[in-house]
Design a protein around this motif. Structure first.
Motif, PDB file in Angstrom:
ATOM      1  N   ALA A 129      45.010  41.437  45.235  1.00  0.00           N
ATOM      2  CA  ALA A 129      44.300  40.852  44.605  1.00  0.00           C
ATOM      3  C   ALA A 129      43.081  41.911  44.161  1.00  0.00           C
ATOM      4  N   SER A 130      42.311  41.507  43.158  1.00  0.00           N
ATOM      5  CA  SER A 130      41.335  42.469  42.873  1.00  0.00           C
ATOM      6  C   SER A 130      40.258  42.755  44.054  1.00  0.00           C
ATOM      7  N   GLY A 131      39.431  43.675  43.991  1.00  0.00           N
ATOM      8  CA  GLY A 131      38.682  43.949  45.006  1.00  0.00           C
ATOM      9  C   GLY A 131      37.492  42.862  45.348  1.00  0.00           C
ATOM     10  N   ARG A 132      36.565  43.327  46.081  1.00  0.00           N
ATOM     11  CA  ARG A 132      35.634  42.372  46.508  1.00  0.00           C
ATOM     12  C   ARG A 132      34.968  41.826  45.481  1.00  0.00           C
ATOM     13  N   ASN A 133      34.932  40.168  45.568  1.00  0.00           N
ATOM     14  CA  ASN A 133      34.324  39.323  44.873  1.00  0.00           C
ATOM     15  C   ASN A 133      32.600  39.339  44.717  1.00  0.00           C
ATOM     16  N   ARG A 134      32.193  39.971  44.077  1.00  0.00           N
ATOM     17  CA  ARG A 134      30.644  40.084  44.456  1.00  0.00           C
ATOM     18  C   ARG A 134      29.927  38.978  43.999  1.00  0.00           C
ATOM     19  N   SER A 135      30.428  38.322  43.002  1.00  0.00           N
ATOM     20  CA  SER A 135      29.776  36.950  42.588  1.00  0.00           C
ATOM     21  C   SER A 135      30.022  36.149  43.634  1.00  0.00           C
ATOM     22  N   TYR A 136      31.132  35.975  44.366  1.00  0.00           N
ATOM     23  CA  TYR A 136      31.290  34.922  45.643  1.00  0.00           C
ATOM     24  C   TYR A 136      30.165  35.210  46.275  1.00  0.00           C
ATOM     25  N   ASP A 137      30.113  36.455  46.622  1.00  0.00           N
ATOM     26  CA  ASP A 137      29.099  36.853  47.793  1.00  0.00           C
ATOM     27  C   ASP A 137      27.605  36.495  47.556  1.00  0.00           C
ATOM     28  N   LEU A 138      27.407  36.296  46.371  1.00  0.00           N
ATOM     29  CA  LEU A 138      26.298  35.780  45.869  1.00  0.00           C
ATOM     30  C   LEU A 138      25.783  34.246  46.228  1.00  0.00           C
ATOM     31  N   LEU A 139      26.925  33.796  46.144  1.00  0.00           N
ATOM     32  CA  LEU A 139      26.947  32.141  46.236  1.00  0.00           C
ATOM     33  C   LEU A 139      27.329  31.582  47.610  1.00  0.00           C
ATOM     34  N   THR A 173      32.167  31.109  37.268  1.00  0.00           N
ATOM     35  CA  THR A 173      33.486  31.357  37.156  1.00  0.00           C
ATOM     36  C   THR A 173      34.087  32.336  37.650  1.00  0.00           C
ATOM     37  N   GLU A 174      33.415  33.609  37.821  1.00  0.00           N
ATOM     38  CA  GLU A 174      33.985  34.978  38.442  1.00  0.00           C
ATOM     39  C   GLU A 174      34.045  34.414  40.262  1.00  0.00           C
ATOM     40  N   ALA A 175      33.441  33.699  40.442  1.00  0.00           N
ATOM     41  CA  ALA A 175      33.658  33.527  41.934  1.00  0.00           C
ATOM     42  C   ALA A 175      34.775  32.731  42.138  1.00  0.00           C
ATOM     43  N   TRP A 176      35.110  31.504  41.073  1.00  0.00           N
ATOM     44  CA  TRP A 176      36.071  30.713  41.180  1.00  0.00           C
ATOM     45  C   TRP A 176      37.462  31.377  41.126  1.00  0.00           C
TER      46      TRP A 176
END
Length: 362
Positions: A129-139, A173-176
């Motif tokens: 998988a791609s690296g850390r999902n920073r957008s998910y971190d924000l949510l 959408t990035e978080a998803w």
């Protein structure tokens, strides 16, 4: 509405019975050491219709996200019931996969027994998988609930929308797309192939390997407004595969409008992509088809509730009732909505089968 069920066991019984009555060949796969909510044995059942060595095949999957399987199972049951009268397509094989995530289906949740979102787990062999999902971190502060009381849910949603306004709706959408840093979170892709992942790949090789032209539907609920049907086609626009799928189902180029950012998320690890990963020489096209259930707030609330019930609310006295409410958010107990599902679901399966049969090499 007899095609719909209240439990996994009821759904399985209806599917197997209808498949048997339709003359299907039934294969059963089971996860060792796992039990359902009521202690029942869990199975992923596959019903096969048509010639075993047909060059053309349709594969239809229900229950990738467990609780959403109540809708997909009803569609398969209704289609099988109608199939008895229609007769088989002699040149095409139909592969119906029921409850590919049986633990989640039984427990009325989205993710599997390891909290892995299966539609983020199907990475190509050897891929990461791609690296850390920073957008998910924000949510996280809004999605990981400490309380699911009505006023707290509304406050969290308002704060969530304010965050999107500040940072841009693209972060939703990035978080998803999937994340690996929060095993207790939503859209967790896991760190290795799950049982359902390995099993689905086995199903592909056992039942689809001889087919050179394959179409698919993976049934889901949630994306889109109430009464809307959204076709998510992940092949590149302009490709032969994209053209084929959009030809099978009219109005399929409007999926981006179902997302607040106006673009379809770049999901990582989709189940449907495993078909091409395992059978790279075959022509493959199809869609994830979603039946919309509610507005954005209701979807936010149900996702948040599902995660809370898995981790923070397990011992809450209201747990079982709230779990049923979550199931109903994925498959509403609404006669008109269910009527839409039972009318359009089988029709789209027939359109898929007809499209595969007519798909010409350009």
């Amino acid at each position: 509405m007899k095609s719909f069920s209240d439990t996994y066991s009821e759904a399985r019984s209806k599917f197997v019975s209808a498949a048997h009555d339709a003359g299907a060949r039934i294969h059963t796969y089971g996860p060792a050491g796992l039990a359902g909510k009521h202690g029942e044995t869990l199975h992923c059942d596959v019903a096969i219709l048509g010639p075993a060595r047909a060059e053309k095949a349709a594969v239809i999957v229900a229950g990738t996200h467990g609780a959403e399987g109540f809708c997909g199972s009803a569609i398969l049951h209704r289609w099988l019931s109608e199939f008895r009268d229609a007769g088989p397509a002699q040149d095409t094989k139909v592969v119906l996969v029921h409850a590919i995530s049986p633990w989640a289906f039984s427990h009325m949740t989205r993710a599997n027994e390891n909290n892995v979102d299966l539609n983020r787990n199907f990475l190509a062999v050897g891929a990461k998988a791609s690296g850390r999902n920073r957008s998910y971190d924000l949510l996280v502060p809004f999605l990981h609930a400490q309380s699911v009381e009505a006023d707290q849910s509304l406050a969290a949603y308002n704060a969530y929308r304010a965050c999107l306004l500040k940072h841009g709706s693209h972060i939703e959408t990035e978080a998803w797309q999937g994340q690996t840093q929060h095993p207790e979170g939503l859209f967790y892709s896991g760190l290795q192939p799950e049982w359902s992942n390995r099993t689905f790949r086995d199903i592909i090789h056992e039942h689809l390997e001889v087919s050179s032209t394959i179409g698919f539907i993976d049934w889901h609920t949630g994306v889109g407004s109430y009464g809307e049907i959204v076709h998510l086609i992940f092949d590149a626009p302009g490709s032969a595969e994209h053209a084929a799928a959009t030809g099978w189902w009219s109005g399929t180029d409007l999926a981006a409008a179902a997302f607040s950012a106006g673009v379809v998320p770049k999901y990582e690890g989709l189940l449907c992509k495993a078909i091409r990963q395992e059978l790279p020489a075959a022509r493959i096209a199809g869609a994830v088809i979603e039946f919309g259930v509610a507005d954005d707030f209701a979807i936010f609330r149900s996702d948040r509730l599902d995660r809370w019930l898995r981790f923070d609310g397990r011992n809450d006295l209201r747990h079982d009732r709230l779990r049923r409410e979550y199931r109903d958010s994925c498959c509403p107990d609404d006669m008109l909505w269910r009527g839409l599902v039972l009318r359009e679901g089988p029709r789209k399966i027939n359109q898929l089968i007809d499209g595969i049969r007519r798909w010409k090499i350009s």
